[in-house]
Motif scaffolding. Structure first.
Motif: not given
Length: 289
Positions: A27-33, A89-92, A108-113, A243-246
């Protein structure tokens, strides 16, 4: 120009090397844990789950919450894993995996940790939700990329001077979250934070078991640092790299922290499981507002 097979490794099933995911899984919205087991604690609130994959420490599930399609993925611990996860994730979404070419139109992905963290300020109570506005990276990851344009060198230099930072350690870099996401997720239930991202859990965060520290006063120095009314608030191990890589890749990122410990007072949450679950629900509901 085609990306060499040694640089972008594709599995026989067409998935990216470490995550074992194909573009349709994401999905274009991603939650990371961090914790692979925490993925289930997020998706237990979903309406449905359409896809699940698990490889190494990378556990992925994609489904919907109140009609919104979301991917949840575990990164494991540390910014070295952030480098792997965020690049793949970006490559995908931004590389044609069959042609091995960067797409003309980028996504552009939306990524929330959603993670746990320890406060180093007495004023930040246990069991609070802290959003990392800025992050200081002590891990060197961004120094391997052309990243000066997203860093805040004045803050970095002030931090180096204040802490008498050892030249044997990586130079701290300072990066910021996506402002739009910060505004969306902040409320009277959250605390604004300036997060220190460390390279380890013990020595780098000032814990002493059997090994003496190079600077056993570092946590106190970090806690007393204040840049124009912006003190360092908490310690963890992923946010600055995230934050940096994103930012370099054109993605939006935000780090939500459940404060389960206060290092200044020596306290630890009596019910960290419930706290993290409350933060999960808070984050999910903010995503669908």
């Amino acid at each position: 120009m085609s990306i060499k097979s040694s640089e972008l490794i594709i599995n026989p099933d067409g998935s990216v090397y470490h995550l074992n995911l194909r573009p349709e899984h994401l999905a274009t919205t991603i939650i990371t844990v961090g914790d692979p087991d925490r993925v289930d604690r997020v998706t237990q609130h979903f309406d449905d789950i359409e896809f699940q994959q698990r490889k190494r420490e990378f556990h992925t599930q994609t489904g919907t919450y109140k009609g919104k399609r979301i991917t949840v993925i575990s990164t494991g611990i540390g910014t070295d894993n952030i480098d792997i996860v965020f690049n793949e994730l970006d490559a995908l979404v931004n590389i044609d995996l069959e042609k091995r070419e960067i797409k003309d139109k980028l996504t552009s992905l939306e990524i929330i940790r959603i993670g746990t963290s320890g406060s180093i300020q007495k004023s930040i109570p246990l069991n609070s939700f802290l959003i990392s506005d800025y992050a200081a990276g002590f891990d060197s990851l961004l120094h391997f990329y052309k990243s000066e344009h997203i860093q805040h060198p004045k803050i970095s230099e002030a931090l180096i001077k204040h802490t008498n930072w050892s030249p044997l350690k990586s130079k701290p870099y300072i990066v910021r979250c996506h402002e739009g996401l910060y505004n969306k997720f902040s409320s009277n239930k959250t605390v604004k934070g300036f997060t220190a991202t460390n390279v380890g859990f013990y020595g780098p965060q000032g814990r002493i078991l059997r090994l003496p520290l190079q600077d056993d006063n570092l946590n106190h120095k970090l806690a007393s640092f204040d840049y124009n009314g912006m003190p360092i608030t908490n310690l963890e191990m992923e946010t600055a790299g995230m934050y940096g890589v994103s930012a370099l890749l054109g993605h939006k990122a935000l780090s939500m922290n459940a404060i389960i410990a206060n290092r200044a007072t020596g306290e630890f949450s009596k019910d960290p499981t419930s706290l993290v679950n409350d933060l999960i629900i808070y984050t999910l509901d903010k995503l669908v507002e």
